[in-house]
Design a protein around this motif. Structure first.
Motif, short mmCIF file in Angstrom:
data_model
loop_
_atom_site.label_atom_id
_atom_site.label_comp_id
_atom_site.label_asym_id
_atom_site.label_seq_id
_atom_site.Cartn_x
_atom_site.Cartn_y
_atom_site.Cartn_z
N ILE A 46 10.45 10.89 -2.28
CA ILE A 46 10.33 12.31 -1.93
C ILE A 46 10.61 13.16 -3.16
CG2 ILE A 46 11.19 14.16 -0.44
CD1 ILE A 46 12.15 11.91 1.49
N ASP A 47 9.66 14.01 -3.51
CA ASP A 47 9.85 14.92 -4.64
C ASP A 47 10.94 15.91 -4.27
OD1 ASP A 47 9.43 17.38 -6.26
OD2 ASP A 47 7.77 16.20 -7.08
N PRO A 48 11.96 16.07 -5.11
CA PRO A 48 13.08 16.96 -4.78
C PRO A 48 12.69 18.42 -4.60
CG PRO A 48 13.40 15.97 -6.96
CD PRO A 48 12.14 15.40 -6.38
N SER A 49 11.53 18.82 -5.08
CA SER A 49 11.14 20.22 -4.97
C SER A 49 10.89 20.65 -3.53
CB SER A 49 9.88 20.48 -5.81
OG SER A 49 8.76 19.81 -5.25
N ILE A 50 10.74 19.70 -2.61
CA ILE A 50 10.45 20.09 -1.23
C ILE A 50 11.72 20.36 -0.42
CG2 ILE A 50 8.29 18.82 -1.22
CD1 ILE A 50 9.58 16.78 0.64
N PHE A 51 12.88 20.09 -1.01
CA PHE A 51 14.12 20.29 -0.26
C PHE A 51 14.56 21.75 -0.31
CE2 PHE A 51 14.44 15.72 -1.19
CZ PHE A 51 14.54 15.27 0.11
N ASN A 52 14.40 22.39 0.82
CA ASN A 52 14.83 23.77 1.00
C ASN A 52 15.27 23.84 2.45
OD1 ASN A 52 15.04 26.48 1.54
ND2 ASN A 52 13.20 27.05 0.41
N GLY A 53 16.45 24.30 2.69
CA GLY A 53 17.00 24.33 4.04
C GLY A 53 16.11 24.97 5.08
N ASP A 54 15.31 25.95 4.68
CA ASP A 54 14.45 26.64 5.62
C ASP A 54 13.22 25.82 6.00
OD1 ASP A 54 16.20 28.78 5.38
OD2 ASP A 54 15.01 29.74 3.80
N ASP A 55 12.92 24.81 5.22
CA ASP A 55 11.69 24.04 5.43
C ASP A 55 11.94 22.66 6.03
OD1 ASP A 55 10.25 26.13 4.31
OD2 ASP A 55 10.35 25.28 2.30
N VAL B 242 0.87 -1.18 0.00
CA VAL B 242 0.00 0.00 0.00
C VAL B 242 0.90 1.23 0.00
CG1 VAL B 242 -1.92 -1.13 1.18
CG2 VAL B 242 -0.16 0.00 2.52
N THR B 243 0.39 2.35 -0.49
CA THR B 243 1.17 3.58 -0.54
C THR B 243 0.42 4.69 0.17
OG1 THR B 243 2.19 2.92 -2.62
CG2 THR B 243 2.32 5.25 -2.04
N GLY B 244 1.10 5.31 1.12
CA GLY B 244 0.55 6.47 1.81
C GLY B 244 1.18 7.73 1.23
N GLU B 245 0.44 8.83 1.26
CA GLU B 245 0.93 10.08 0.68
C GLU B 245 0.71 11.23 1.63
OE1 GLU B 245 -0.85 10.94 -3.08
OE2 GLU B 245 -0.34 8.99 -3.92
N SER B 246 1.51 12.26 1.42
CA SER B 246 1.28 13.54 2.10
C SER B 246 1.76 14.65 1.18
CB SER B 246 2.01 13.59 3.45
OG SER B 246 3.40 13.61 3.26
N GLY B 247 1.36 15.88 1.51
CA GLY B 247 1.77 17.02 0.70
C GLY B 247 1.30 16.89 -0.73
N ALA B 248 0.07 16.42 -0.94
CA ALA B 248 -0.50 16.26 -2.28
C ALA B 248 0.39 15.39 -3.17
CB ALA B 248 -0.76 17.61 -2.93
N GLY B 249 0.96 14.35 -2.56
CA GLY B 249 1.77 13.40 -3.31
C GLY B 249 3.25 13.73 -3.37
N LEU B 250 3.68 14.80 -2.69
CA LEU B 250 5.10 15.15 -2.71
C LEU B 250 5.94 14.12 -1.96
CD1 LEU B 250 4.93 19.02 -2.16
CD2 LEU B 250 5.49 17.80 -4.28
N VAL B 251 5.34 13.48 -0.97
CA VAL B 251 6.04 12.43 -0.22
C VAL B 251 5.15 11.19 -0.24
CG1 VAL B 251 6.99 11.71 2.01
CG2 VAL B 251 7.20 14.09 1.28
N LYS B 252 5.74 10.06 -0.63
CA LYS B 252 5.01 8.80 -0.69
C LYS B 252 5.79 7.74 0.08
CE LYS B 252 3.19 9.87 -5.24
NZ LYS B 252 3.20 9.52 -6.66
N ALA B 253 5.07 6.99 0.91
CA ALA B 253 5.66 5.90 1.66
C ALA B 253 4.95 4.61 1.25
CB ALA B 253 5.52 6.13 3.16
N THR B 254 5.72 3.59 0.92
CA THR B 254 5.16 2.31 0.53
C THR B 254 5.47 1.29 1.62
OG1 THR B 254 5.46 2.82 -1.80
CG2 THR B 254 5.14 0.51 -1.25
#
Length: 114
Positions: free
Chosen positions: A61-70, A37-49
């Motif tokens: 993990i979608d690379p677009s979420i990597f920002n040092g401030d976040d 099964v696959t769980g998601e968060s952040g509208a699919g930006l992170v998926k765990a199987t």
């Protein structure tokens, strides 16, 4: 087979059914290790199987979420995806157990051991 022994025939039948049930539960436990099964968060930006047994198998993990401030946001998204996968694994496991219970003529709400 044990026809003239009264209740012993019923007991033998019950023992045979219990052994069959144990075998089916063991087979189902093995099957749950292969169902994913696959769980998601952040509208699919992170998926765990995970497997239906709840074992985490992959993290995407979608690379677009990597920002040092976040950093905290990313951690929260990862945790949320894992929790979602675990919840879906539990739900799928329960579905499979209900199916097995129904096939065996047991009450749908009967909890078989895992």
């Amino acid at each position: 087979m044990l026809k003239g022994l009264g209740g012993l025939g019923d007991m033998a039948k019950m023992m045979k059914q219990a052994q069959e049930m144990q075998g089916k539960v063991t087979d189902l436990q093995e099957t749950l290790k292969t169902i994913t099964v696959t769980g998601e968060s952040g509208a699919g930006l992170v998926k765990a199987t995970a497997t239906a047994k709840g074992e985490l198998k992959a993290l995407d993990i979608d690379p677009s979420i990597f920002n040092g401030d976040d950093k905290e946001v990313v951690e929260d998204l990862i945790l949320a995806a894992i929790k979602d996968a675990q919840a879906k694994a539990q739900e799928r496991s329960e579905q499979e157990m209900r199916k097995l219970s129904e096939e065996m003529g047991l009450p749908a709400d009967m909890k078989l051991p895992f």
